[in-house]
Design a protein around this motif. Structure first.
Motif, PDB file in Angstrom:
ATOM      1  N   PRO A 156      69.647  12.618  51.021  1.00 59.71           N
ATOM      2  CA  PRO A 156      70.576  13.796  50.670  1.00 59.71           C
ATOM      3  C   PRO A 156      69.868  14.885  51.537  1.00 59.71           C
ATOM      4  O   PRO A 156      70.092  16.130  51.465  1.00 59.71           O
ATOM      5  N   ASP A 174      66.256  12.159  43.979  1.00 60.66           N
ATOM      6  CA  ASP A 174      66.022  10.431  44.530  1.00 60.66           C
ATOM      7  C   ASP A 174      64.479  11.831  45.118  1.00 60.66           C
ATOM      8  O   ASP A 174      64.696  12.763  45.355  1.00 60.66           O
ATOM      9  N   LYS A 223      63.536  11.251  48.165  1.00 62.63           N
ATOM     10  CA  LYS A 223      63.180  10.667  49.847  1.00 62.63           C
ATOM     11  C   LYS A 223      63.849  12.551  49.636  1.00 62.63           C
ATOM     12  O   LYS A 223      63.309  13.146  51.099  1.00 62.63           O
ATOM     13  N   GLN A 266      76.157  11.545  42.758  1.00 58.91           N
ATOM     14  CA  GLN A 266      74.815  10.672  42.364  1.00 58.91           C
ATOM     15  C   GLN A 266      76.032   8.865  43.412  1.00 58.91           C
ATOM     16  O   GLN A 266      74.430   8.301  43.241  1.00 58.91           O
ATOM     17  N   LEU A 279      74.786   9.159  46.630  1.00 56.43           N
ATOM     18  CA  LEU A 279      72.586   8.481  47.178  1.00 56.43           C
ATOM     19  C   LEU A 279      72.697   7.283  46.271  1.00 56.43           C
ATOM     20  O   LEU A 279      71.970   7.137  47.023  1.00 56.43           O
ATOM     21  N   GLN A 280      73.091   6.661  45.745  1.00 57.49           N
ATOM     22  CA  GLN A 280      72.765   5.267  45.329  1.00 57.49           C
ATOM     23  C   GLN A 280      73.881   4.581  46.491  1.00 57.49           C
ATOM     24  O   GLN A 280      73.271   3.122  46.536  1.00 57.49           O
TER      25      GLN A 280
END
Length: 654
Positions: free
Chosen positions: A73, A103, A105, A64, A67-68
């Motif tokens: 991804p 996510d 994307k 997480q 990704l932030q």
């Protein structure tokens, strides 16, 4: 400045060193240090760490954070071409999978080096929670890998039914929402895999090859599965099949009208040849242009055009899907009929062997019977005929030994005897050789021969015993057994009548869809295999074949014909939702109609689902009330204990 653009705080530390520190923090499960390192490095320094984090079962928080901070991804493993979603689905890391799916994307339909999606791995591992999560986030159930396998084949029926129930909504009391997003294929197939194989014209070729994919592929797979076939009756699938049939049935009627016209032409020309008795008149007919001869010339010309169309259709179907088409048993009668028609038309002209014309007529009208039997409205009757015929043939293959035994016995008894047939005033040897004896015995078996013609006087004792045994075993036992089998099959088919009709609709729609679209899935799967081949000769040959296929530029006028067979030609999930007004007479999108029984079934499922949710809420409310009571009791107990302590303290002071 965004986090993606932040430069390294310490220029003396390389991205590789940052990756090593991130991996060390990940290994030690030090989330604080891991987050601090992410704040001070570029995206390219930690994007590759995402794969390592996805391989650990308890690293959802680390994923997480990655990704932030802008990690991709959809990053691919350079060897296996796997994305982080593939890895988590294959390893069963459900918490990490949930983080990835959040996510926006992420590409849930990305393919690895074997052509597998994440749903393939989840379904193969029987991980039902992961399967549901992927399906709810738009994963396509009909994506084929390089072996041609779909993930829907490995999904448990209970899981698939549970997901189908989630595709039904009731926005209000007057409408139902059907969500068909899981049946919409991706916009383009495998463009990422094709781009390195098609030289300078790759973009143009990919654009042409990225034609719409069939929508019926996963439903056909469900209909072929004995475990999943009952799911065709689910309102989501049955309504989709009904709409597809209404959308494409015009092509079925076009084909049926063409074939009826073809059969009538064949019948007219063959019968005309046989009715014409004088060969000289037939030859001079081409010179004496009478009305009948002119009409015959027109009929022959039209039949020649029909034969050309049939040959073109056969070649086209073989080219677009050779394996499936050659494995279909109905292909060969059609091929034989076309060749025999050409023989009658151009070679034999009706003057040769009559067996050719007899077989041609029989195949033409039998093929018409099969074609009309494909219509969903007639499919139940045709299915009964097909099942009973197959059952009788299976049993007769073994019981024919008993028929042969009696035919040889009758031949041994009556081969020298003659029977007088009063109606014809002739005497005939009905058993003078084993073959004739066999046909006579079969005629006796089915009741088409009168036993009074049997010459019992030649062998009175033995012949009577053999005949009594024949009557018992064949006439009484075997015929009644066949009658019972037929009744049993009729009852079985009637009990599954709706499923039989839906299966017929699925097959009819799929055949039309495959013919109109040209089965682009087959072409794409061939192109995928190029990525597994390093042989330049094979790649060159196949590329030449693809260019030859695309060289038929005149077919470009049919580029938009897919709108006639696809419900969602734009392959957009936003348009894959249909709201049906709930009433006795239902007009739905595109002015098509939906059976009211399907809507009632869907409404019952939604109502049952709402009742279960309401019961769950009620249970939670009861649980919360009990929890509140326990908390009050615990607080009261604490107050009592405090009061007791105060009393004890006062007693001690005294």
């Amino acid at each position: 400045m965004s986090k993606v653009d932040v430069q390294l705080a310490d220029v003396s530390i390389s991205p590789v060193q940052y990756q090593a520190q991130l991996l060390a923090a990940l290994q030690m499960r030090d989330l604080d240090k891991f987050t601090q390192l992410l704040d001070h490095c570029r995206v390219d320094a930690f994007s590759s760490v995402l794969e390592s984090a996805c391989r650990e079962a308890d690293c959802a928080q680390f994923v997480q954070q990655l990704l932030q901070h802008g990690a991709d991804p959809n990053i691919l493993n350079p060897v296996l071409l796997q994305t982080p979603l593939h890895i988590t689905a294959e390893l069963g890391c459900y918490e990490t999978l949930q983080v990835l799916l959040c996510d926006d994307k992420i590409n849930v339909d990305a393919l690895d080096w074997l052509g597998n999606t994440a749903l393939h791995y989840a379904a193969q591992n029987k991980d039902q929670d992961t399967v549901l999560a992927l399906l709810e986030h738009g994963s396509y159930i009909g994506s084929r890998n390089h072996a041609g396998d779909m993930p829907v084949s490995d999904i448990e029926p209970e899981t698939l039914e549970k997901f189908l129930n989630t595709r039904l909504k009731m926005p209000n009391d007057e409408s139902l929402l059907f969500k068909y997003d899981f049946l919409v294929p991706p916009v383009a197939l495998d463009s990422a895999l094709l781009k390195n194989k098609l030289s300078d014209e790759k973009d143009n070729v990919i654009k042409k090859l990225s034609s719409p994919s069939p929508e019926m592929d996963p439903i056909v797979q469900i209909s072929l599965s004995s475990k999943q076939q009952h799911l065709l009756l689910h309102p989501i699938i049955s309504s989709f099949v009904h709409l597809k049939w209404q959308h494409v049935q015009k092509f079925y009627y076009y084909n049926l009208a063409f074939y009826v016209f073809f059969v009538l032409l064949v019948t007219f020309i063959i019968l005309h040849h046989h009715i014409t008795a004088i060969d000289e008149h037939r030859k001079s007919c081409w010179l004496n242009l009478s009305a009948v001869c002119f009409f015959k010339i027109i009929m022959i010309t039209l039949l020649a055009i029909c034969c050309f169309c049939l040959i073109f259709k056969l070649l086209f179907q073989v080219c677009i899907s050779p394996v499936q088409y050659l494995h279909k048993w109905s292909t060969y009668p059609q091929l034989v009929l076309t060749l025999l028609t050409i023989n009658v038309l151009f070679i034999d002209s009706g003057t040769g062997d009559s067996a050719v014309t007899v077989i041609t007529l029989f195949l033409a009208w039998t093929r018409l019977l099969l074609l009309t039997g494909e219509h969903p409205a007639i499919s139940i009757c045709f299915h009964m005929f097909q099942k009973i015929s197959c059952t009788f043939l299976k049993h007769l293959a073994w019981y024919s030994l008993l028929i042969i035994a009696f035919s040889l016995s009758f031949y041994a008894l009556f081969h020298d005897s003659k029977a007088y047939i009063a109606e014809k005033n002739v005497s005939s040897k009905l058993f003078h050789n084993p073959l004739i004896s066999f046909f006579t015995t079969v005629s006796m078996f089915v009741g088409g021969f009168e036993t009074k013609f049997l010459p019992f006087e030649t062998a009175s004792g033995t012949s009577h015993i053999i005949f009594i045994m024949f009557m018992f075993f064949l006439t009484l036992v075997l015929l009644n057994m066949f009658t019972g089998l037929a009744v049993s099959h009729v009852q079985n088919v009637q009990s599954k009548s709706e499923l039989v009709r839906l299966t017929a609709e699925v097959n009819a729609v799929f055949d039309i869809e495959k013919l109109v679209l040209g089965n682009p899935v087959c072409i794409h799967m061939w192109m995928r295999r190029l990525n597994l081949s390093h042989n330049a000769v094979i790649v060159g040959i196949f590329k030449s074949f693809v260019y030859l296929w695309l060289s038929f530029s005149w077919l470009q006028c049919f580029r938009n014909i897919h709108h006639s067979v696809l419900l969602f030609p734009d392959s957009s999930f936003d348009y894959a939702n249909i709201v049906y007004p709930f009433g006795n007479s239902v007009n739905v999108t595109w002015n098509y109609r939906l059976d009211h029984k399907v809507l009632l079934q869907a409404a019952n499922i939604v109502q049952k689902k709402n009742d279960e949710a309401r019961q769950q809420l009620d249970c939670w409310a009861v649980f919360e009330s009990y929890e509140e009571r326990l908390n009050n009791i615990e607080a009261s107990q604490l107050r009592c204990e405090a009061l007791q302590q105060e009393i004890l303290q006062l007693l001690r002071l005294r």
